[in-house]
Design a protein around this motif. Sequence first.
Motif, PDB file in Angstrom:
ATOM      1  N   PHE A  17      82.977  40.643  89.298  1.00  0.00           N
ATOM      2  CA  PHE A  17      83.705  41.321  88.514  1.00  0.00           C
ATOM      3  C   PHE A  17      84.393  40.554  87.633  1.00  0.00           C
ATOM      4  CE2 PHE A  17      83.341  43.197  92.855  1.00  0.00           C
ATOM      5  CZ  PHE A  17      82.644  44.711  92.365  1.00  0.00           C
ATOM      6  N   ASP A  18      84.001  39.552  87.357  1.00  0.00           N
ATOM      7  CA  ASP A  18      84.785  38.391  86.281  1.00  0.00           C
ATOM      8  C   ASP A  18      84.690  38.959  85.100  1.00  0.00           C
ATOM      9  OD1 ASP A  18      86.067  36.645  84.871  1.00  0.00           O
ATOM     10  OD2 ASP A  18      85.219  34.958  85.933  1.00  0.00           O
ATOM     11  N   GLU A  19      85.358  39.543  84.063  1.00  0.00           N
ATOM     12  CA  GLU A  19      85.033  40.099  82.926  1.00  0.00           C
ATOM     13  C   GLU A  19      84.923  39.018  81.760  1.00  0.00           C
ATOM     14  OE1 GLU A  19      87.808  43.000  81.955  1.00  0.00           O
ATOM     15  OE2 GLU A  19      87.518  44.334  83.639  1.00  0.00           O
ATOM     16  N   GLU A  20      85.593  37.899  81.994  1.00  0.00           N
ATOM     17  CA  GLU A  20      85.568  36.577  81.081  1.00  0.00           C
ATOM     18  C   GLU A  20      84.131  35.806  81.372  1.00  0.00           C
ATOM     19  OE1 GLU A  20      89.148  34.344  81.849  1.00  0.00           O
ATOM     20  OE2 GLU A  20      90.385  35.994  81.289  1.00  0.00           O
ATOM     21  N   THR A  21      83.349  36.160  82.043  1.00  0.00           N
ATOM     22  CA  THR A  21      82.046  35.308  82.207  1.00  0.00           C
ATOM     23  C   THR A  21      81.113  35.453  80.780  1.00  0.00           C
ATOM     24  OG1 THR A  21      81.840  35.920  84.548  1.00  0.00           O
ATOM     25  CG2 THR A  21      79.978  35.180  83.474  1.00  0.00           C
ATOM     26  N   VAL A  22      80.782  34.334  80.441  1.00  0.00           N
ATOM     27  CA  VAL A  22      79.888  34.115  79.186  1.00  0.00           C
ATOM     28  C   VAL A  22      78.593  33.742  79.824  1.00  0.00           C
ATOM     29  CG1 VAL A  22      81.948  33.888  77.754  1.00  0.00           C
ATOM     30  CG2 VAL A  22      80.757  31.914  78.686  1.00  0.00           C
ATOM     31  N   PHE A  23      77.584  33.822  78.572  1.00  0.00           N
ATOM     32  CA  PHE A  23      76.147  33.174  78.984  1.00  0.00           C
ATOM     33  C   PHE A  23      75.933  32.032  78.018  1.00  0.00           C
ATOM     34  CE2 PHE A  23      76.493  37.406  80.794  1.00  0.00           C
ATOM     35  CZ  PHE A  23      75.630  37.420  81.889  1.00  0.00           C
ATOM     36  N   TYR A  24      75.327  30.986  78.571  1.00  0.00           N
ATOM     37  CA  TYR A  24      75.083  29.757  77.866  1.00  0.00           C
ATOM     38  C   TYR A  24      73.764  29.855  77.547  1.00  0.00           C
ATOM     39  CZ  TYR A  24      79.547  28.095  79.529  1.00  0.00           C
ATOM     40  OH  TYR A  24      80.736  27.868  79.700  1.00  0.00           O
ATOM     41  N   GLN A  25      73.260  29.376  76.086  1.00  0.00           N
ATOM     42  CA  GLN A  25      71.738  29.387  75.886  1.00  0.00           C
ATOM     43  C   GLN A  25      71.507  27.858  75.728  1.00  0.00           C
ATOM     44  OE1 GLN A  25      70.417  30.271  71.909  1.00  0.00           O
ATOM     45  NE2 GLN A  25      69.063  31.596  72.868  1.00  0.00           N
ATOM     46  N   LEU A  26      70.509  27.433  76.548  1.00  0.00           N
ATOM     47  CA  LEU A  26      69.994  25.973  76.437  1.00  0.00           C
ATOM     48  C   LEU A  26      68.460  25.935  75.894  1.00  0.00           C
ATOM     49  CD1 LEU A  26      71.202  24.478  79.649  1.00  0.00           C
ATOM     50  CD2 LEU A  26      72.396  24.471  77.505  1.00  0.00           C
ATOM     51  N   CYS A  27      68.232  25.441  74.698  1.00  0.00           N
ATOM     52  CA  CYS A  27      66.959  25.430  74.216  1.00  0.00           C
ATOM     53  C   CYS A  27      66.516  24.163  74.013  1.00  0.00           C
ATOM     54  CB  CYS A  27      66.998  25.825  72.538  1.00  0.00           C
ATOM     55  SG  CYS A  27      67.508  27.682  72.461  1.00  0.00           S
ATOM     56  N   PHE A  28      64.872  24.184  74.316  1.00  0.00           N
ATOM     57  CA  PHE A  28      64.268  22.776  74.640  1.00  0.00           C
ATOM     58  C   PHE A  28      63.142  22.808  73.718  1.00  0.00           C
ATOM     59  CE2 PHE A  28      66.187  23.518  78.697  1.00  0.00           C
ATOM     60  CZ  PHE A  28      67.047  22.206  78.867  1.00  0.00           C
ATOM     61  N   THR A  29      62.852  21.520  72.920  1.00  0.00           N
ATOM     62  CA  THR A  29      61.961  21.476  71.990  1.00  0.00           C
ATOM     63  C   THR A  29      61.156  19.987  72.197  1.00  0.00           C
ATOM     64  OG1 THR A  29      63.076  22.947  70.427  1.00  0.00           O
ATOM     65  CG2 THR A  29      61.262  21.530  69.419  1.00  0.00           C
ATOM     66  N   GLU A  30      59.692  20.351  72.231  1.00  0.00           N
ATOM     67  CA  GLU A  30      59.202  18.914  72.486  1.00  0.00           C
ATOM     68  C   GLU A  30      59.601  18.012  73.599  1.00  0.00           C
ATOM     69  OE1 GLU A  30      58.816  16.981  68.756  1.00  0.00           O
ATOM     70  OE2 GLU A  30      57.522  18.471  68.007  1.00  0.00           O
ATOM     71  N   GLY A  31      60.195  18.805  74.596  1.00  0.00           N
ATOM     72  CA  GLY A  31      60.595  18.065  75.900  1.00  0.00           C
ATOM     73  C   GLY A  31      62.058  17.500  75.823  1.00  0.00           C
ATOM     74  N   ARG A  32      62.782  17.857  74.660  1.00  0.00           N
ATOM     75  CA  ARG A  32      64.209  17.630  74.772  1.00  0.00           C
ATOM     76  C   ARG A  32      65.161  18.638  74.542  1.00  0.00           C
ATOM     77  NH1 ARG A  32      65.257  11.959  74.232  1.00  0.00           N
ATOM     78  NH2 ARG A  32      63.463  10.662  74.128  1.00  0.00           N
ATOM     79  N   LEU A  33      66.313  18.476  75.055  1.00  0.00           N
ATOM     80  CA  LEU A  33      67.156  19.622  74.554  1.00  0.00           C
ATOM     81  C   LEU A  33      67.590  19.596  73.192  1.00  0.00           C
ATOM     82  CD1 LEU A  33      69.434  21.777  75.719  1.00  0.00           C
ATOM     83  CD2 LEU A  33      70.997  19.769  75.952  1.00  0.00           C
ATOM     84  N   SER A  34      67.375  20.687  72.625  1.00  0.00           N
ATOM     85  CA  SER A  34      67.512  20.723  71.235  1.00  0.00           C
ATOM     86  C   SER A  34      68.779  21.420  70.610  1.00  0.00           C
ATOM     87  CB  SER A  34      66.260  21.400  70.291  1.00  0.00           C
ATOM     88  OG  SER A  34      66.113  23.124  70.832  1.00  0.00           O
ATOM     89  N   SER A  35      69.404  22.329  71.437  1.00  0.00           N
ATOM     90  CA  SER A  35      70.526  23.170  70.995  1.00  0.00           C
ATOM     91  C   SER A  35      71.101  23.574  72.365  1.00  0.00           C
ATOM     92  CB  SER A  35      70.037  24.169  69.834  1.00  0.00           C
ATOM     93  OG  SER A  35      69.377  25.320  70.524  1.00  0.00           O
TER      94      SER A  35
END
Length: 543
Positions: free
Chosen positions: A518-536
């Motif tokens: 019931f935590d209203e301050e919860t956010v969601f993170y986006q991790l994107c991978f390109t060519e085997g590395r963390l791009s953003s």
Amino acid sequence: MEPIRTRAVRARRALARALRPLPGPPTRSAALGDAALGLSMALLCVGEMVLRALTGGLAPGEALGWGVGSVVMVVVVVGLARPYPLVALVVVVIASFQVYGAGPLLLCVAYLTGRRMPTVRPALVLAGVALVVGAVPLIGGAVDPGLWSMALAGLVLTVALPWLIGVYRRQHVELSTAGWEHARQLRREHRLVADQTRIRERSRIAQDMHDSLGHELSLIALRAGALEVDPELGERHREAVAELRATAVTATTHLREIIGVLRTDAEPDPIAPTGEDVTDLVQRARDSGMRITLVRDGDTAHLPPMVGRAVHRVLQESLTNATRHAPGAEVAVSIATDGEHLEVRAVNPVPGTEGADPGAGIGGRRGLIGLRERVRLVGGVFAAGPTGDGAWEVCAVLPVRGGAALPDEEEGGEETAIDRLQREARRRFRGGWSALIAAPAVMVAVLVFFVSWTIITEMEESTLTPEEFDRLRPGTPQSRVERALPPLSVPFDARDLAEDAVPEGAVCNYYRSGSGLFDEETVFYQLCFTEGRLSSKREAPIR
């Protein structure tokens, strides 16, 4: 047009009637049931607050305050649910929007409101008012129509449906109670008919006493009169015999008067001869065209008058019923005695209906009731019923020397039998009703537990804390990043993300910032991978 003041008075009176407490204090079992309901609902609400505190949805102080408030709410609702069920329903409906654990209490109170309220009109008026009030924000555009429709559907399922079930249950109980009371009334009427029949049978017994005792007293008077004129008697003995004759005559007169008072029934006097025995009765029936077989076993010539008349009445009524219900059928009559007891039995087939009840015809079993009373008064036992092979049997066992009247087995037995049947029916119904409620309740509880456990587990295993998120650096190899990530990711539909949320050629995963349900301050993170590395990395661009 009706004045406004008159309308206000009528509305106030209607409100007073609707809010009037229901009569009658609760019984001990009802009070225990209310206490059990309140305790279980209070534990459920407290458990919700504990869960919120453990998952981070509420601070410990807030959870404690909400828990105390929930317990107070449950106590108030349970206390009002019996005298003021409609008020309790309103309170728990309002509380259910703030405390999720009040949902089961809402279902129970809605059912109890329909079960306990004698009329449905106040609840219907309240529902109409609530619908109109709830529609005002919708018309003004202050509430989303979809959200309003979902809330309305939820209230229908959690309030209207249990209330209708309670109304049905109340009507079912009222009909059942009326049915049992009707059965008791029929039993009472049957009892009155049986009492009247017994009185008539006792009147016949009184007539038999007159016939036998009057005959004996007449013989005493006759013989005393003969002695009175005997010349060999002295004057003193002649006077004593004269007094004996006068006493016998007086006793005969008094007996006739008393029997006349006792015979208050309107039935005609019997047309059978007073001194008729069983052989004469059977012969007279044969002369009328009946086919009768008579079997004797033992000496039945010297029976006491009451026993002999009882045997005569049993056979007389049996032959009468056979003539009425089985004309032309052969009747088997047997009389047997062992010196202590005498058994008289009459068996005749019942054509057309196997095991039919001849005593349940026009006479309504009155003849059988009278026979049972006659036999009981001489200490005997009487039974009548089908034999199982399409015949009807009447049997009486009497003491040869007579005996004291046996206790009446039917005295007060009808009410006791009906009460026993009603208790048994209630026990079976409660068992089936409890199973009907318990089985789905257990299934729902198990389902809710597993679903909640699955959701909480998935939330915990898809949580990436802000500290861990900050330590991630773009350009880090994907294999190294995955070692720091939770085992699960949050599945997002592309329609839930903003346009161009996923960079071209990249694969993105999503994680929660906290595991609180019931935590209203919860956010969601986006991790994107390109060519085997963390791009953003960034917060998920949710629409």
